[in-house]
Motif scaffolding. Structure first.
Motif, PDB file in Angstrom:
ATOM      1  N   ILE A  73       0.861  -1.199   0.002  1.00 45.90           N
ATOM      2  CA  ILE A  73       0.022  -0.039  -0.031  1.00 45.90           C
ATOM      3  C   ILE A  73       0.831   1.300   0.047  1.00 45.90           C
ATOM      4  O   ILE A  73       0.792   2.289  -0.576  1.00 45.90           O
ATOM      5  N   GLY A  74       1.865   1.392   0.817  1.00 45.30           N
ATOM      6  CA  GLY A  74       2.881   2.248   1.041  1.00 45.30           C
ATOM      7  C   GLY A  74       3.530   2.577  -0.375  1.00 45.30           C
ATOM      8  O   GLY A  74       3.625   3.845  -0.829  1.00 45.30           O
ATOM      9  N   LEU A  77       0.603   4.124  -3.144  1.00 42.75           N
ATOM     10  CA  LEU A  77       0.108   5.220  -2.802  1.00 42.75           C
ATOM     11  C   LEU A  77       0.988   6.264  -2.146  1.00 42.75           C
ATOM     12  O   LEU A  77       0.655   7.369  -1.691  1.00 42.75           O
ATOM     13  N   HIS A  78       2.285   6.090  -2.102  1.00 43.00           N
ATOM     14  CA  HIS A  78       3.542   6.908  -1.828  1.00 43.00           C
ATOM     15  C   HIS A  78       3.276   7.300  -0.377  1.00 43.00           C
ATOM     16  O   HIS A  78       3.377   8.386  -0.251  1.00 43.00           O
ATOM     17  N   ILE A  79       3.248   6.567   0.400  1.00 45.89           N
ATOM     18  CA  ILE A  79       3.246   6.627   1.947  1.00 45.89           C
ATOM     19  C   ILE A  79       4.556   6.330   2.598  1.00 45.89           C
ATOM     20  O   ILE A  79       5.101   5.337   2.376  1.00 45.89           O
ATOM     21  N   LEU A  87      -0.594   4.457  10.545  1.00 43.26           N
ATOM     22  CA  LEU A  87      -1.743   5.053  10.613  1.00 43.26           C
ATOM     23  C   LEU A  87      -2.764   4.250   9.785  1.00 43.26           C
ATOM     24  O   LEU A  87      -3.995   4.368   9.963  1.00 43.26           O
ATOM     25  N   VAL A  88      -2.412   3.899   8.635  1.00 40.56           N
ATOM     26  CA  VAL A  88      -3.521   3.254   7.618  1.00 40.56           C
ATOM     27  C   VAL A  88      -4.049   2.185   8.135  1.00 40.56           C
ATOM     28  O   VAL A  88      -5.028   1.734   8.234  1.00 40.56           O
ATOM     29  N   ARG A 202      -5.791  -4.407  -3.242  1.00 47.20           N
ATOM     30  CA  ARG A 202      -7.222  -3.934  -3.298  1.00 47.20           C
ATOM     31  C   ARG A 202      -8.056  -5.083  -2.922  1.00 47.20           C
ATOM     32  O   ARG A 202      -9.042  -4.954  -2.415  1.00 47.20           O
ATOM     33  N   TRP A 203      -7.800  -6.140  -3.248  1.00 53.68           N
ATOM     34  CA  TRP A 203      -8.526  -7.388  -3.229  1.00 53.68           C
ATOM     35  C   TRP A 203      -8.749  -7.742  -1.547  1.00 53.68           C
ATOM     36  O   TRP A 203      -9.791  -8.390  -1.479  1.00 53.68           O
ATOM     37  N   CYS A 204      -7.992  -7.165  -0.754  1.00 58.00           N
ATOM     38  CA  CYS A 204      -8.401  -7.305   0.712  1.00 58.00           C
ATOM     39  C   CYS A 204      -9.463  -6.826   1.191  1.00 58.00           C
ATOM     40  O   CYS A 204     -10.134  -7.223   1.873  1.00 58.00           O
ATOM     41  N   PHE A 205      -9.699  -5.543   0.606  1.00 60.00           N
ATOM     42  CA  PHE A 205     -11.067  -5.160   0.816  1.00 60.00           C
ATOM     43  C   PHE A 205     -12.177  -5.501   0.052  1.00 60.00           C
ATOM     44  O   PHE A 205     -13.361  -5.547   0.435  1.00 60.00           O
TER      45      PHE A 205
END
Length: 509
Positions: A73-74, A77-79, A87-88, A202-205
């Motif tokens: 995810i990082g 989405l450049h986190i 925090l996510v 994204r498939w986690c969600f």
């Protein structure tokens, strides 16, 4: 001609010996009224329990499923790695702290089912949007809003089970419900690890969305209202229309008849805060339960660094270590459910309480005493085994023992609050959920500093020492002083007493 009061009861006409307010009070049609959720069939009670437990499983599952996928995810989405990325994961749990303070009291105004359905629709919507997020701001905001919706079933699930199960049979029902809340965070990272390894994060969600829609459809047909005041208010409204008597009211409508709807809602919304601020029972048990829950999420968020970095496991294989938390939880619930009911029944017999009478809430506490000793020992085992880099099974044993002891504590505390606060059990649970979720939100943020700077041995020792200080006194305080604290509480001891009076009408003769 004068007026003569004619009393109408469930069995016909009664003698005019009741006061006007008494004969106009609507309650259950006798102790065996089938409309009373406590008189439902066992199959119907279990159907309700399993539906609520399914919701309570999927929401915490969503809270932890991103743990092994945070790096992906990082990158997308450049986190930045660190607190922003953690925090996510944690923002979902911050919403858990806020949501029950609004949704649980609303269930004591509108009933359980409408609020649960609404909350889950919000959860489905924003979980789907998490899967479509394209920036750090979006996924953080959507995770927070999804957590608000998902907190509905978690915050008031114990209230639903309190509505339907009697005290002497409540242990098993609550045990299954509480298991799902611990099993969800344990299973989530396993699923998330393999999904993120072989497909997009994204498939986690999206998978959670599809599962929740399925449960929501089942709940639409089989989940029925359980909150006694709401059911009796519907019954009173039907009787007013049928008899033409506008004075027919439930106990709660009569006591609140001078209040506006806005005042009633405000009172309900303030109740969890008042309970958290004024009820020593809630304060003591909330702190203990919150510490256990925060430590569980600390382990969940720290597992990827331990197994992938320190032990060098691939992400999918590393996620299998979460099975230790799931297995520990399963063992704990299988011990706690039968043992809680057995201890409760044994203490009733010792005190000479008949089978048809409930025992005191303190009968739920004996199992917490050994747990308060086992839990810190498990944390020490986990920390120093990881520090020495022993065989992977050893820290997993420590994690499993902690998870099992945590769920036993969790179940006993939930049962105690349900027995103590009866109709306001949802508000009591939401008060506990606030502290529980705050620590579950905060603890993962400390993982890099705790284990990274202090090491697993010293870091685990710090957590274990706090567990001794917080946990060991709690069951003894409740055992010796719980009855006195409950006796001084304005929220404790109010129940729906089965009766025969349905109302009265006035006729000219």
């Amino acid at each position: 001609m004068g007026k003569e009061i004619i009393y109408i009861t469930a069995s016909g006409w009664s003698t005019p010996s009741l006061t006007s307010s008494e004969c106009n009070q609507v309650t259950w049609d006798g102790p065996d009224d089938p409309q009373n959720p406590k008189n439902w069939s066992t199959r119907r009670k279990w159907a309700t329990s399993l539906i609520i437990s399914s919701f309570a499983f999927l929401s915490p599952l969503c809270s932890s499923i991103t743990a092994p996928a945070l790096s992906s995810i990082g990158e997308d989405l450049h986190i930045r790695v660190g607190a922003e990325l953690q925090l996510v994961l944690s923002i979902f749990l911050l919403a858990y702290a806020i949501g029950p303070f609004v949704l649980s009291p609303c269930s004591e105004v509108w009933g359980r089912v409408p609020v649960i359905r609404f909350g889950n629709m919000v959860f489905i919507l924003f979980t789907a949007l998490c899967g479509a997020a394209t920036s750090q701001t979006q996924i953080t905001a959507f995770r927070f809003l999804a957590g608000l919706g998902g907190s509905a079933s978690v915050g008031m699930g114990s209230g639903v089970l309190t509505d339907c199960w009697r005290p002497e049979e409540r242990g098993r029902g609550i045990a299954v419900y509480q298991l799902t809340q611990v099993l969800g965070p344990a299973v989530g990272p396993i699923a998330g690890g393999y999904i993120s390894q072989y497909a997009s994060w994204r498939w986690c969600f999206f998978i959670i969305v599809f599962a929740n829609i399925t449960v929501q459809i089942i709940a639409f047909f089989f989940l029925q209202e359980t909150y006694a005041p709401r059911l009796l208010q519907d019954k009173a409204r039907e009787l007013r229309e049928r008899t033409g008597n506008p004075m027919l009211r439930t106990e709660w409508e009569q006591s609140d008849e001078d209040r506006s709807f806005a005042q009633l809602l405000l009172k309900a919304l303030c109740r969890p805060w008042v309970m958290l601020g004024t009820q020593p029972i809630v304060q003591v048990l909330a702190v203990y339960q919150a510490f256990n829950f925060g430590t569980l999420y600390l382990l969940i968020s720290g597992f990827p660094a331990l197994w992938e970095d320190r032990y060098g496991m691939p992400r999918g294989d590393a996620s299998l270590n979460y099975l230790s938390l799931a297995i520990g939880s399963l063992v704990g619930v299988n011990i706690c459910g039968p043992a809680t009911d057995a201890v409760y029944a044994a203490l009733k017999r010792r005190r000479g309480i008949s089978d048809d009478q409930p025992g005191v809430p303190e009968f739920r506490m004996p199992l917490v005493v050994p747990v308060s000793i086992i839990s810190p020992a498990a944390i020490f085992l986990y920390g120093w085994a990881a520090q020495a880099k022993l065989h992977w099974i050893v820290p997993n044993i420590g994690a499993a023992i902690f998870a099992g002891s945590a769920i036993i504590c969790y179940q006993c505390i939930s049962a105690y609050l349900a027995d103590s606060y009866s109709l306001h059990s949802a508000s009591a649970s939401s008060a506990c959920a606030f502290l529980r979720s705050i620590l579950a939100f905060a603890f993962p943020l400390f993982v890099p500093a705790l284990f990274g700077n202090l090491g697993y041995g010293v870091g685990g020792s710090v957590i274990g020492a706090v567990a001794i200080v917080v946990g060991m006194p709690a069951p003894w305080i409740i055992w010796f002083y719980g009855a006195r604290m409950r006796g001084a509480s304005q929220f404790s001891g109010r129940t729906v007493t089965p009766g025969r009076k349905l109302g009265c009408v006035s006729q000219k003769v």
